[in-house]
Scaffold this motif. Structure first.
Motif, short mmCIF file in Angstrom:
data_model
loop_
_atom_site.label_atom_id
_atom_site.label_comp_id
_atom_site.label_asym_id
_atom_site.label_seq_id
_atom_site.Cartn_x
_atom_site.Cartn_y
_atom_site.Cartn_z
N THR A 1 28.85 -1.69 -19.34
CA THR A 1 29.45 -2.59 -20.33
C THR A 1 30.89 -2.17 -20.59
N VAL A 2 31.06 -1.03 -21.27
CA VAL A 2 32.38 -0.47 -21.55
C VAL A 2 32.22 1.06 -21.52
N TYR A 3 33.33 1.80 -21.52
CA TYR A 3 33.24 3.26 -21.57
C TYR A 3 32.81 3.71 -22.96
N LEU B 1 25.81 4.63 -34.76
CA LEU B 1 26.07 4.80 -33.33
C LEU B 1 24.85 4.40 -32.50
N ILE B 2 25.10 3.97 -31.27
CA ILE B 2 24.02 3.68 -30.34
C ILE B 2 23.62 4.97 -29.62
N VAL B 3 22.32 5.17 -29.45
CA VAL B 3 21.81 6.35 -28.75
C VAL B 3 21.41 5.93 -27.33
N ASP C 1 17.11 2.81 -41.44
CA ASP C 1 15.82 3.26 -40.93
C ASP C 1 15.58 2.83 -39.48
N THR C 2 16.59 2.17 -38.89
CA THR C 2 16.48 1.84 -37.46
C THR C 2 17.54 2.62 -36.68
N VAL C 3 17.26 2.79 -35.38
CA VAL C 3 18.26 3.39 -34.50
C VAL C 3 18.50 2.42 -33.33
N GLY C 4 19.77 2.28 -32.95
CA GLY C 4 20.11 1.46 -31.78
C GLY C 4 19.91 2.30 -30.53
N ILE C 5 19.09 1.78 -29.59
CA ILE C 5 18.81 2.55 -28.37
C ILE C 5 19.14 1.71 -27.14
N ALA D 1 24.73 10.03 -28.15
CA ALA D 1 25.29 9.03 -29.07
C ALA D 1 26.63 8.63 -28.49
N ALA D 2 26.87 7.34 -28.35
CA ALA D 2 28.16 6.92 -27.78
C ALA D 2 28.58 5.54 -28.28
N PRO D 3 29.63 5.51 -29.10
CA PRO D 3 30.26 4.23 -29.39
C PRO D 3 31.23 3.91 -28.27
#
Ligand code: TXA
Ligand code: MG
Length: 321
Positions: free
Chosen positions: A27-29, A56-58, A108-112, A132-134
């Motif tokens: 997608t992107v760096y 942040l997305i994990v 209470d949610t995590v982006g994976i 973890a990487a934005p």
């Protein structure tokens, strides 16, 4: 400036030591750090100058690791993961306490997400923790699709960027959350609405929430160049702004009245995949030219065109000039 290279071992060693590394994804760096180490995570917010309310997305190497970090996976999420991972899709799932609060901004949610890039998959497989990487850009600016983009803006703050070439999708992941088993799209992205519907049937789309956004990528002003960007019909915009101090971002065609070096065409053949790939690099190039404003037009509102138009609208919205 950071070192740019293809050395996975070096990237691994830096990450294990708690440092940050620029990583390629389709997608992107991303600006990556150990998702389980709060010091690394805190560095990500500092380097990006990102507010801590923006989670942040994990990133994980495969679906089987997801269970370590989430307490519940709805059936529709399983179906989506099976169909589209590794790929440009982030799922918001109920998190376990293994994920630090700082990563999710207390939600209470995590982006994976399992990213689909060979170097980054190998890197993730070699690590005993997820990343973890934005997107690897200063908060609010255009996302990077090449290692050099990361170096231009964050090179003085990190030591290493893993070079995986140009991002093939070119636009951030589609973010999907769940209420019970019902999926909702919170950010349009590199996986199209049509593809998602083919797996889950109907889906809600909830993109704009001005106060307390669930995903700040939804903030009206985001993904923005430094120069003012005006969205509309290009010939009409040229009749208002003139053709001497402007740059053009068009879908398919050059405009004869403007210096061709000040124009970027997203795809001469009308291919929306190619348009998405070229979008952010074109915006960056135009932003660096000696022009006053960028005039841009929308693309057809189908497939990846929806996410492209979403980014163009946000790039055009500025609180102050
Ligand atoms: O394609 C991508 O998603 C890239 C690559 C590097 O994976 N990453 C990316 O990250 O775009 P970032 O941080 O620039 O954008 C992630 C968005 C943010 O708007 C954040 O608010 C939202 O995801 N987000 C992350 N975790 C969330 C959560 N638990 N609930 C709601 N939104 C979340
Ligand atoms: Mg971002």
């Amino acid at each position: 400036m950071a070192e740019i290279g293809k050395d996975i071992l070096k990237a691994k060693e830096l990450l294990v030591r708690g440092e940050l590394v620029g990583i390629p994804t389709e997608t992107v760096y991303g600006l990556a750090g150990n998702a389980l180490d709060i010091n690394s995570v805190a560095k990500i917010f500092q380097v990006k100058d990102r507010p801590q309310f923006d989670p942040l997305i994990v990133h994980v190497s495969d679906f089987s690791s997801v269970n370590l970090f989430v307490s519940e996976i709805p059936d529709q999420a399983k179906r989506l993961a099976k169909a589209f991972w590794p790929g440009p899709m982030t799922l918001l799932l109920k998190r376990k306490q293994t994920i630090p609060d700082l990563v999710t901004s207390g939600l209470d949610t995590v982006g994976i997400r399992c990213p689909n890039h060979p170097l980054t998959i190998q890197l993730l497989q070699s690590l005993p923790f997820p990343l973890a990487a934005p997107s690897a850009n200063p908060f609010g600016y255009i996302s990077p699709t090449k290692a050099s983009h990361v170096n231009d803006q964050l090179g003085s703050k990190i030591n290493y960027i893993l070079d995986g070439g140009e991002s093939t999708v070119g636009i951030e992941s589609t973010i999907i959350g769940f209420e019970a088993d019902q999926p909702t799209i919170y950010r349009l992205g590199g996986l199209s609405l049509e593809d998602i519907k083919s797996v889950v049937g109907s889906i809600h789309v909830q993109l704009h929430s001005v106060s307390n956004p669930r995903a700040p990528g939804q903030l009206a002003s985001h993904y923005a160049p430094t120069k003012k960007l005006i969205l509309g019909n290009i010939p009409e915009l040229l009749s208002i702004y003139g053709s001497s101090h402007v740059g053009l971002l068009s879908f398919q065609n050059i405009d004869e009245s403007v210096d061709p070096t000040k124009q970027r065409v997203l795809t001469s053949s009308g291919d929306l995949l190619e348009a998405a790939q070229n979008l952010f690099a074109s915006l960056r190039e135009l932003d660096q030219l000696n022009i006053k404003i960028i005039l841009a037009e929308q693309v057809p509102e189908i497939g990846l065109g929806r996410a492209i138009n979403d980014r163009l609208r946000r790039a055009s919205f500025r609180i102050a000039d």
